[in-house]
Design a protein around this motif. Sequence first.
Motif, short mmCIF file in Angstrom:
data_model
loop_
_atom_site.label_atom_id
_atom_site.label_comp_id
_atom_site.label_asym_id
_atom_site.label_seq_id
_atom_site.Cartn_x
_atom_site.Cartn_y
_atom_site.Cartn_z
N GLY A 59 0.81 -1.20 0.00
CA GLY A 59 0.00 0.00 0.00
C GLY A 59 0.84 1.25 0.00
N SER A 60 2.11 1.11 -0.42
CA SER A 60 3.02 2.26 -0.37
C SER A 60 3.60 2.61 -1.74
CB SER A 60 4.17 1.98 0.61
OG SER A 60 4.89 0.82 0.22
N GLU A 61 3.15 1.96 -2.78
CA GLU A 61 3.66 2.29 -4.10
C GLU A 61 2.58 2.03 -5.15
OE1 GLU A 61 7.06 -0.20 -4.47
OE2 GLU A 61 5.91 -2.02 -4.81
N GLY A 62 2.68 2.77 -6.26
CA GLY A 62 1.77 2.57 -7.37
C GLY A 62 0.31 2.78 -7.01
N VAL A 63 -0.55 2.00 -7.64
CA VAL A 63 -1.99 2.13 -7.40
C VAL A 63 -2.33 1.74 -5.97
CG1 VAL A 63 -4.28 1.33 -8.13
CG2 VAL A 63 -2.51 1.74 -9.83
N GLY A 64 -1.54 0.82 -5.38
CA GLY A 64 -1.78 0.45 -3.98
C GLY A 64 -1.65 1.64 -3.05
N LEU A 121 -2.13 4.77 -3.89
CA LEU A 121 -3.25 5.66 -4.16
C LEU A 121 -4.52 5.14 -3.48
CD1 LEU A 121 -3.93 8.24 -5.69
CD2 LEU A 121 -4.51 6.84 -7.67
N LEU A 122 -4.73 3.83 -3.53
CA LEU A 122 -5.89 3.24 -2.87
C LEU A 122 -5.81 3.42 -1.35
CD1 LEU A 122 -8.50 1.62 -2.84
CD2 LEU A 122 -7.12 -0.47 -2.96
N ALA A 123 -4.62 3.22 -0.79
CA ALA A 123 -4.45 3.41 0.66
C ALA A 123 -4.75 4.85 1.05
CB ALA A 123 -3.02 3.02 1.07
N GLN A 124 -4.25 5.82 0.28
CA GLN A 124 -4.52 7.23 0.56
C GLN A 124 -6.02 7.52 0.48
OE1 GLN A 124 -2.10 9.22 -2.35
NE2 GLN A 124 -0.20 8.44 -1.49
N PHE A 125 -6.68 6.93 -0.50
CA PHE A 125 -8.12 7.11 -0.66
C PHE A 125 -8.87 6.61 0.57
CE2 PHE A 125 -12.17 5.12 -1.77
CZ PHE A 125 -12.84 6.17 -2.38
N LEU A 126 -8.54 5.39 1.02
CA LEU A 126 -9.23 4.82 2.18
C LEU A 126 -8.98 5.63 3.44
CD1 LEU A 126 -8.49 1.02 1.58
CD2 LEU A 126 -10.60 2.26 1.07
N LEU A 127 -7.75 6.07 3.64
CA LEU A 127 -7.42 6.87 4.83
C LEU A 127 -8.13 8.22 4.79
CD1 LEU A 127 -3.62 6.03 4.99
CD2 LEU A 127 -5.30 5.44 6.75
N GLN A 128 -8.18 8.83 3.62
CA GLN A 128 -8.81 10.14 3.50
C GLN A 128 -10.31 10.07 3.75
OE1 GLN A 128 -7.73 13.19 3.19
NE2 GLN A 128 -9.69 14.19 2.78
N VAL A 129 -10.98 9.11 3.11
CA VAL A 129 -12.43 9.04 3.23
C VAL A 129 -12.86 8.66 4.65
CG1 VAL A 129 -14.50 7.83 2.44
CG2 VAL A 129 -12.78 8.57 0.78
N ARG A 132 -20.28 8.12 -6.01
CA ARG A 132 -19.13 8.44 -6.87
C ARG A 132 -17.82 8.04 -6.20
NH1 ARG A 132 -16.38 7.92 -11.02
NH2 ARG A 132 -14.89 9.57 -11.52
N LEU A 133 -17.71 8.31 -4.90
CA LEU A 133 -16.51 7.90 -4.17
C LEU A 133 -16.39 6.38 -4.16
CD1 LEU A 133 -16.69 10.35 -1.13
CD2 LEU A 133 -14.93 10.34 -2.92
N GLY A 134 -17.52 5.69 -4.02
CA GLY A 134 -17.49 4.23 -4.06
C GLY A 134 -17.00 3.72 -5.39
N ALA A 135 -17.43 4.38 -6.48
CA ALA A 135 -16.98 3.97 -7.81
C ALA A 135 -15.48 4.18 -7.97
CB ALA A 135 -17.74 4.74 -8.89
N VAL A 136 -14.96 5.30 -7.44
CA VAL A 136 -13.52 5.56 -7.50
C VAL A 136 -12.76 4.49 -6.72
CG1 VAL A 136 -11.68 7.15 -6.78
CG2 VAL A 136 -13.75 8.05 -7.86
N GLY A 137 -13.22 4.20 -5.50
CA GLY A 137 -12.56 3.17 -4.69
C GLY A 137 -12.59 1.81 -5.36
N LEU A 138 -13.72 1.47 -5.99
CA LEU A 138 -13.83 0.18 -6.67
C LEU A 138 -12.89 0.12 -7.87
CD1 LEU A 138 -15.21 -2.56 -6.97
CD2 LEU A 138 -17.04 -1.42 -8.25
N ARG A 152 -9.13 3.15 -17.33
CA ARG A 152 -9.05 4.57 -17.67
C ARG A 152 -9.38 5.45 -16.46
NH1 ARG A 152 -11.52 9.13 -18.76
NH2 ARG A 152 -13.52 8.32 -18.02
N ARG A 153 -10.48 5.11 -15.77
CA ARG A 153 -10.88 5.93 -14.62
C ARG A 153 -9.84 5.85 -13.50
NH1 ARG A 153 -16.26 3.63 -15.45
NH2 ARG A 153 -15.84 2.30 -13.65
N ALA A 154 -9.25 4.67 -13.29
CA ALA A 154 -8.23 4.53 -12.26
C ALA A 154 -7.00 5.37 -12.59
CB ALA A 154 -7.85 3.06 -12.08
#
Length: 344
Positions: free
Chosen positions: A159-164, A166-174, A188-194, A217-219
């Motif tokens: 969870g410290s590099e690449g898309v991982g 970004l996903l970790a930052q998303f989960l912590l922020q939300v 919309r946030l759920g769609a981004v997380g998915l 594309r969205r990711a």
Amino acid sequence: MLHRDTVDTTVLPPAERFGMWLDLVARTSAPMRIQSAHADDFAARADFIDLGPIQLIDYRYPSLDATRTRKLVRQSDPELYMLALTTGGVGTSSQDGRRSEIRAGEFTFYDASRPHDVGHHATEPEQGQASSIIAMIPHAALPLPPQRMAALYGGRMSGSEGVGALLAQFLLQVTGHPEQYHAADASRLGAVGLDLATTMLGRHLVAEDEVPTEVRRRALVTQVQAYVHRHLGDATLSPQTVADAHHISLRSLHRLFEGEEATVASYIRDLRLARCRRDLTDPALRTHAVQTIGGRWGFPDKAHFSRVFRAAYGLSPQAYREAHSGPARIVNRAASMVNSAEAD
């Protein structure tokens, strides 16, 4: 604000807290058998945030071990995947013969429709707590081949590099700042997380080609936008530097944003202008020169900053600051009252 349901065992006396937690776990869609050395005083909290396509649970608790048996699966099969980010302590995950140790900042993945074991232990047993964020993803919502997902069960992912990352930052922020979002943002946030979870899992399957094109594309758009936010103050930030940072051509970057509301260049410009506008009306920054604020957000040239700001907001940066400062509003209001009186 995003709706958040909270369960906090500390509202009860210490002797009743573990029983409250067991009741909570028993009512979840994927109940488990729980054991803990802290059963006599189980100070724990769970925050639930429903994001439509996925649900997030932010857990904080003393060390525990949990087992989902075949019997429990037969009694309740929610058809959910669990993607867990360990945020504190050390976790263990075991499913289908694979066992992993999960450290803070790492993900693990398992299927709630199959038996599995998880453990989570604080690194400071006497007073520390373990913590994690769980993304609950319905089987039907994850657009990856279900027959291939078993390759990831019980494993660990960075969870410290690449898309991982970004996903970790998303989960912590939300989960950490639900007040920063409107309830209408949830789906919309759920769609981004998915999308982020799908892309990360697809890459660990070495099957990115099987991730739907629109999801990829969205990711990637989300990844690019996060990069822009982090580098807004860099005057050299441009579509070309963004493309280079993501190892794609400039043409591909422009094509990526064809489905968005703004081009890459206008997205960067509008974000910078929004930050400048915010700082110009901040009383704490009143003594900062207008040009200092412009330079802070990537507008080192005074004339260019004034020109683009005026085009966006109809006033020069200095005039905008004066019009939106406290004293200026009072003066303007007083002048308006005087003019009105004279007219009478």
